[in-house]
Every structure is written in C-alpha cells, then in structure tokens.
Design an enzyme around this catalytic site. Sequence first.
Site, PDB file in Angstrom:
ATOM      1  N   HIS A   1       1.021  -4.197  -2.953  1.00  0.00           N
ATOM      2  CA  HIS A   1       0.591  -3.318  -1.855  1.00  0.00           C
ATOM      3  C   HIS A   1       0.033  -4.099  -0.666  1.00  0.00           C
ATOM      4  O   HIS A   1      -0.334  -3.496   0.336  1.00  0.00           O
ATOM      5  CB  HIS A   1      -0.471  -2.333  -2.367  1.00  0.00           C
ATOM      6  CG  HIS A   1       0.097  -1.311  -3.301  1.00  0.00           C
ATOM      7  ND1 HIS A   1       0.383  -0.030  -2.928  1.00  0.00           N
ATOM      8  CD2 HIS A   1       0.483  -1.415  -4.592  1.00  0.00           C
ATOM      9  CE1 HIS A   1       0.892   0.632  -3.950  1.00  0.00           C
ATOM     10  NE2 HIS A   1       0.964  -0.191  -4.987  1.00  0.00           N
TER      11      HIS A   1
ATOM     12  N   ASP B   1      -2.372  -5.940   7.568  1.00  0.00           N
ATOM     13  CA  ASP B   1      -2.453  -4.852   6.592  1.00  0.00           C
ATOM     14  C   ASP B   1      -1.097  -4.676   5.929  1.00  0.00           C
ATOM     15  O   ASP B   1      -0.076  -4.596   6.615  1.00  0.00           O
ATOM     16  CB  ASP B   1      -2.852  -3.553   7.322  1.00  0.00           C
ATOM     17  CG  ASP B   1      -3.558  -2.577   6.401  1.00  0.00           C
ATOM     18  OD1 ASP B   1      -3.347  -2.660   5.176  1.00  0.00           O
ATOM     19  OD2 ASP B   1      -4.331  -1.733   6.903  1.00  0.00           O
TER      20      ASP B   1
HETATM   21  P1  ADP Z   1      -6.356   0.232   2.154  1.00  0.00           P
HETATM   22  O1  ADP Z   1      -5.407   0.502   1.054  1.00  0.00           O
HETATM   23  O2  ADP Z   1      -6.400  -1.177   2.591  1.00  0.00           O
HETATM   24  O3  ADP Z   1      -7.731   0.753   1.903  1.00  0.00           O
HETATM   25  P2  ADP Z   1      -4.927   2.348   3.562  1.00  0.00           P
HETATM   26  O4  ADP Z   1      -5.045   2.815   4.963  1.00  0.00           O
HETATM   27  O5  ADP Z   1      -3.551   2.109   3.103  1.00  0.00           O
HETATM   28  O6  ADP Z   1      -5.838   1.047   3.427  1.00  0.00           O
HETATM   29  O7  ADP Z   1      -5.551   3.419   2.583  1.00  0.00           O
HETATM   30  C1  ADP Z   1      -6.853   3.926   2.710  1.00  0.00           C
HETATM   31  C2  ADP Z   1      -6.936   5.255   1.979  1.00  0.00           C
HETATM   32  O8  ADP Z   1      -8.303   5.571   1.803  1.00  0.00           O
HETATM   33  C3  ADP Z   1      -6.296   6.377   2.753  1.00  0.00           C
HETATM   34  O9  ADP Z   1      -5.513   7.161   1.904  1.00  0.00           O
HETATM   35  C4  ADP Z   1      -7.484   7.158   3.314  1.00  0.00           C
HETATM   36  O10 ADP Z   1      -7.256   8.545   3.369  1.00  0.00           O
HETATM   37  C5  ADP Z   1      -8.595   6.861   2.342  1.00  0.00           C
HETATM   38  N1  ADP Z   1      -9.891   6.788   3.068  1.00  0.00           N
HETATM   39  C6  ADP Z   1     -10.195   5.937   4.043  1.00  0.00           C
HETATM   40  N2  ADP Z   1     -11.437   6.168   4.490  1.00  0.00           N
HETATM   41  C7  ADP Z   1     -11.929   7.184   3.782  1.00  0.00           C
HETATM   42  C8  ADP Z   1     -13.178   7.864   3.761  1.00  0.00           C
HETATM   43  N3  ADP Z   1     -14.201   7.547   4.544  1.00  0.00           N
HETATM   44  N4  ADP Z   1     -13.310   8.843   2.875  1.00  0.00           N
HETATM   45  C9  ADP Z   1     -12.306   9.166   2.052  1.00  0.00           C
HETATM   46  N5  ADP Z   1     -11.127   8.563   2.017  1.00  0.00           N
HETATM   47  C10 ADP Z   1     -10.941   7.578   2.865  1.00  0.00           C
HETATM   48  C1  G6P Z   2      -6.164  -2.030  -1.188  1.00  0.00           C
HETATM   49  C2  G6P Z   2      -5.543  -2.742  -2.366  1.00  0.00           C
HETATM   50  C3  G6P Z   2      -5.755  -1.951  -3.655  1.00  0.00           C
HETATM   51  C4  G6P Z   2      -7.217  -1.663  -3.832  1.00  0.00           C
HETATM   52  C5  G6P Z   2      -7.777  -0.961  -2.603  1.00  0.00           C
HETATM   53  C6  G6P Z   2      -9.277  -0.704  -2.699  1.00  0.00           C
HETATM   54  O1  G6P Z   2      -5.507  -0.849  -0.985  1.00  0.00           O
HETATM   55  O2  G6P Z   2      -4.174  -2.938  -2.122  1.00  0.00           O
HETATM   56  O3  G6P Z   2      -5.290  -2.662  -4.766  1.00  0.00           O
HETATM   57  O4  G6P Z   2      -7.423  -0.854  -4.977  1.00  0.00           O
HETATM   58  O5  G6P Z   2      -7.534  -1.764  -1.461  1.00  0.00           O
HETATM   59  O6  G6P Z   2      -9.940  -1.874  -3.034  1.00  0.00           O
HETATM   60  P1  G6P Z   2     -10.817  -2.016  -4.340  1.00  0.00           P
HETATM   61  O7  G6P Z   2     -11.156  -3.451  -4.400  1.00  0.00           O
HETATM   62  O8  G6P Z   2     -11.968  -1.115  -4.146  1.00  0.00           O
HETATM   63  O9  G6P Z   2      -9.995  -1.572  -5.506  1.00  0.00           O
END
Ligand code: ADP
Ligand code: G6P
Length: 727
Positions: free
Chosen positions: A166, A373
């Site tokens: 991912h 990202d």
């Molecule tokens: P990453 O996987 O690096 O965290 P992404 O943008 O792909 O980044 O995914 C983040 C996910 O977390 C999204 O599905 C988003 O809806 C959720 N998210 C981000 N911020 C919040 C928040 N403050 N509260 C709830 N969900 C959140």
């Molecule tokens: C990204 C990574 C995931 C991970 C998530 C949240 O989306 O690709 O593998 O689960 O961040 O991070 P955390 O360390 O809280 O699992």
Amino acid sequence: MARILIVSNRLPVTASKSEGKINFIPSVGGLATGISSFHQNHDCLWIGWSGIARDKMDKNDKKEIISQLKKLKNYPVFLSQSQIEAYYDGFCNKTIWSLFHSFTQYTIYDNILWDEYKKVNKIFCQTILDVVKPDDIIWIHDYQLMLLPKLLRQRIPNLTIGFFLHIPFPPQEIYRQLPWRREILEGILGADLIGFHTYDYVRNFLDSELRLLGDEQNMGYINYQNRMLKVDTFPMGIDYERFSMAIQNTDTQKEVEKIRKQIGGRKIILSIDRMDYTKGIVERLKAYEIFLQENPEYLEKVILIMLAVPSRTRVEQYQHLKHQIDELVGKINGKYGSIGWVPIWYLFRSLPFSELSALYHIADIGLITPLKDGMNLVAKEFIASKDNAKGVLIISEMAGAANELGEALIVNPNNKLQISWALKYALHMSEAKQIKRNKIMQKRLKNYDVKKWADDFKKSLMQVKEKQEEFSAKIFTPKKRLQIIKDYQKSKNRLFLLDYDGTLVNIEYKFKTIKPGKDVLNTIQQLIQDKKNQVVIVSGRGKEILEKWFKDIHVGLIAEHGALLRKNNGIWETTEPFKKEWKQQIKPLLQLYVDRTPGSFIEEKEYSLVWHYINTNPFFGQIRALELRDALLHLTSNFNLEVLHGGKVIEIKPMGINKGLTAYRWISQKDWDFIMAIGDDWSDEDTFATLPDAAYSIKVGAGSSQSKYNINSSTEVRAFLRELSKK
Ligand code: ADP
Ligand code: G6P
C-alpha cells in the site's frame, strides 16, 4: 467459493484496555478503511495484530478479544510489548516506512530491529497455519509483512498467495540502501501475484528485482525459482457508494448544519491526514500562511479545517512533527486571527463517519498535498462525497491518487507559492467548471471502486494460478521420465536435436566464454557411442565456433538458427542462397547502440547480425533493446529480414532461416523410431513445431512453450541424457 484470509499488521478494529475493560475502535489508515467493506461482504477472515500488547492482558482479556473479534470475522495475532516496539515502532516505521517514502534521512538500519521483524513475520506465519484451510486464498497486505509470502510458501508450496503493497516501492537507487534488500525481495516473491497502486512502483520493483536477483522477466511475469509469478498495477479504490450516499444520513446532515452555523458563509478549505511527515502538513501550513499574506482580501473569509489523526505516537519523528505543527498552527492563528475568526481549525483526533463525511460534503476545497503517498484515499473520498459535484480538489503530484485524478489541481507539494496560487485559483473557479471536472473524476472512481479493485486482484491471482498449473502439468516428473526411457530402450533409430546455449549449457554472464565443459562433451560422447543414436546440435551460433567446439565429435551441426548445416560427412552446406549485403546497412545502427549501451556488443555471423546485451545493466539494457527493436523494424522493412528479440539478444537474419526447417532435413532422412528435441527459447519453438506427433519435445525453464514437457535446468538435461545413454 474459496475463503479469503486477509492478513495485515493492523485489524480493521484496534483493541485497547481502560479501567480493566477491553474496548474496540475502528482503525485508521487507508488499508483498514479501504478494505473493510470488501471484508464485510465476502467470505473472509481478517488476521492481524489486536492492538494491545500480550503482556498487558490477562487470560480473560485474551478470551474476550478472541471472542469479540470472531463476531467481526477477525482473528488476532498476539505480540509482546518488546516485539511491538522493535518490529512495529522500529523496523516497520523507522526503517521501511521512511525508506520506501524516500525519507532516507529518517531511516535507521539496526540488526536488532531486523531480527524482530523476522520473528514477528514468523509469528504471523504460524497464526495463519493454525487456521488456514487447503482452498483458502491468502491476501497479505503491506510493508509490515514482506517476509510472510515466502515463509508461507515454504510451509505450503501450493498455497494461493497474493501480496499488495500500500506504500510506494522506491526507485532502486534508494531501495538498494537497505542492508536486507535481497531478503525482503525474496520474501515478497513468495507470492503468486504482487500488486502495487501505480505503474511507477511496479517498475521500481521490477528494476530492483532484476538488478539484485536477476530473474527472467516478461511483461510483468517473473520466472522465479521455476515458479511463474506476476507483478501488476491495481490502483486501490474506495467504497464509492458509502461516501456518495453519506449526505442522505440524518447524522451527517445534522453535522453539516452544525458546522455551517459555526462557520457561516466562509469558504472551507479541508485538510485530512494521519499525522505523518510524509503528508506534507508543515509545508501545507506554510503555503496557507503565504496565501493569507499575499491575499489579505481573504482574511476572515476562509477557514482551514485541519484534521490530523494521531499516528505512531511513540516514534520520535512523529512526536517531533506534532510539536512542529502545534507551534505553526499557533503562530498562524496568532498572527492572522481576529476576534471571531481563527484561520485554522485544528483537530488532532479521529472522527466518526458522520462528522468526517459532513466535512467532506461541506468543504469548498480539499487540500491534500503529501510529499509522498502510496495512494491517498482521502482525495478520492473528498471527490466521491460531492453529491452536487461542487468543490475543488488540490492534490499533490506525489500521491499515487494523482494518476487517476487528472482533472484536479495538481501541485508540487514543495512549491508553497504554487499551492498558494492553486488556493486562489480554486476559490475563483466557476461552479460549471468545478462540476465538469468533478463529474469526470466521480465516474472514474465509481467504476473502479474498492470492490472492483479487490475483485480484479483476486481474478488476476486466479489467472496466475491457472498459468502455473498449465506449466506444472508439463513438468518432467519421474513417471514421464520412465515412459521415455522405456521408449528409448525399445527403439533402434534415434534422433536427438539439441539446442546449445541455455540447453546443454547454462546461459551465463559472459556470453563468449560458454564453451562446452567436460560434462557436456562427455554427455554427448556417451550418447553417440551407441550407434543407434544420431545427435544434432541445433544452434544459433556461427559455424566456426561450433566446429571448433565439436571438432572431434561425430555429431551433426546446425548453425545460425538453421542457415547452415554440417552433416556427418563433416561438410558444411547452406540451406538456401540467403543474402548478406544488407549487413553493411544495418551494422552502423547496431554500432550506435553498442556505443550508447556499455557492455553490449555485436556478433557477426555469416548470414546474420546479433546485438548482445547480456553484459549490460539489466534494466537499461532492456530499455535499449526495445528501442533498437523498434528502430530495426523500420529499417528492415525494405529488406526481406526478420528481427528476433530473445534471450538477451536482438538478432537480424534473412526471412526463412529457421531451425525447424533445417532440423526437418534430419527428421525426413530416416524412419526414426525415437526423436527427442530439447531447447530453451523462441528459436527452438520452430524445431518443436516440425516434430512428428510421437516425438518428445522438452523446454528448459518455466516459460510457455508448445513443447510436451518442461524441465528445470540444463544440469537436469545433461543428467537425463546421461541416464538415457546408460540404458
Ligand atoms: P494513509 O493510509 O496513509 O493513512 P489514506 O488517505 O490512504 O492515508 O487513508 C486515510 C484513511 O483514514 C481514509 O480512509 C480516511 O477517511 C481516514 N481518516 C483520515 N483522517 C481521519 C479522521 N480524523 N477520522 C477518521 N478517519 C480518518
Ligand atoms: C498506511 C499503511 C498501513 C497502516 C496505516 C496506519 O495506510 O499503508 O499499513 O495500517 O497507514 O498506520 P498504523 O501504523 O497505525 O497501522
């Protein structure tokens, strides 16, 4: 339908213990949020870390966790506090996360952390082995579990295993900095299908694989340890319906009203991320400050709602980032704010879906500017939530999602001035333009939602399995071997058509040095000692070299892919009056590619020219080879020539030269009652094609072929021929 075991470090819910009670909250991060809906609607079991350390729970807690998770189709992996610190905080987040996002300055290399990473991957492996059923499909996710595919493959060789990364796979010059680069690659290659969000990551992975392990690759397929596996792009989608319909929920509507009341008619700029240094939050804040400074007419008229979910809070870089952001937000609010207006609303916590979707719905601008990202689902969720298609997305070109969101305003996250201009541009964009752009993106996101993404991955995984099965049906098993030996013993007139490079000898690094060793010569000698056997070497090599190597050995020779042949009388014949004049015109182009591609060289044969790139940098050589092939196709269209690309060579030869046609001269010479042809590449396919039905054809290696059988290596070929000659 097969059950799917989803395996990731984090489960879709995270357990914690407070006042002696176990609580579960939804996990954040794209992996957990994205796959959750697929998991709920399929026959799946999700295996992952429960969120609490083993040493912090008693027997009852453990039981409680197992039983609660079971209801959610989850199955926990238990890790100790020290394992979590060294594996998760340590190797995953201080080594891999930073390196793979190209933050080499934050990356640490520590053998103790690596050892723990290996141990935890083994714990995951054991947990899977405890629950796996023979027909299950295993789908492993992300950088925390890169050794797991190989560990599982070693325990259950036929298991169907998919792996999805991912996060970005870095360019090879960054990846190679990792001391355990080979082990990690080998770990991932245990899978049958390896998926990435973008083509760039696929290319980076294949490039590192080629340079570090050097396996044969073809259109995303890798022939790895005699198993064919595939690497491909699957840009992850979102649960489109959930976000596009969110505004129908009364909870979301209430939240919208609440926010509107507080904000009034101000324009809302929305920024949502996990609190992570890869997300470019500091740069974004600075860009917003520039925007306020340069556009004072917008003071009090806009508001930046900045949501940051706490993440990896024990890791120093994350703690440092939090301080930096707290300070910066304070500074900007202090400097530009007024009574009744704060320029930044900053929330450091997770929000329930109703609040999150209300923000997506109400925001005028989505400002998403990660420095790097893998994908970024927030950007897609923002677009999907716009039921009236109004709003502007500003997205960093460094996010994987930017590939699919070309109608958004795409910015360089390091260029703060550009972000500030984009904000102004977005605030001025006409509604008609917003709607037009968003509708195109919405259509795309709806078509390739998370369900389609997961189905596509699964379908592709099953296709790889089918291909592998086709191949294994042709594997040269002891039973098939025995059948051939029986036929051999019964026969009196036997013909062996044997390719040389890659068949009798391994193709090695230094092309020119592969002369036949004792092993090869003895094998042939032993075969021809039996007067019932006629051996013909069917090669693409020139006649001089073949003659030199097989001088005193009584074998037939076919040189230059069939242009020349030497019968048992030792006299060379040309099979057709082929032309040679074209060579002078083609040679300068090949020379140009030699000059431009270190390590490549030209081989000139009587009727053909060959550009060899076996000794070049593999990735670069491959690119140059494709360029040269295209250039040659234009140049040779006026001559009656064929351009063949195979086995680290580009060969140009007159049309009609073909191993099969020349081999046929031998085949038709006698009433053979046993014919065996062995070869390893495209040129041998012509020989296989001319064989009568009863003949045996064997391809060396795992690639597809019209041969009856596949054998693993030239070492096995020689061993088998020796075995035959003793019968
Ligand atoms: P990453 O996987 O690096 O965290 P992404 O943008 O792909 O980044 O995914 C983040 C996910 O977390 C999204 O599905 C988003 O809806 C959720 N998210 C981000 N911020 C919040 C928040 N403050 N509260 C709830 N969900 C959140
Ligand atoms: C990204 C990574 C995931 C991970 C998530 C949240 O989306 O690709 O593998 O689960 O961040 O991070 P955390 O360390 O809280 O699992």
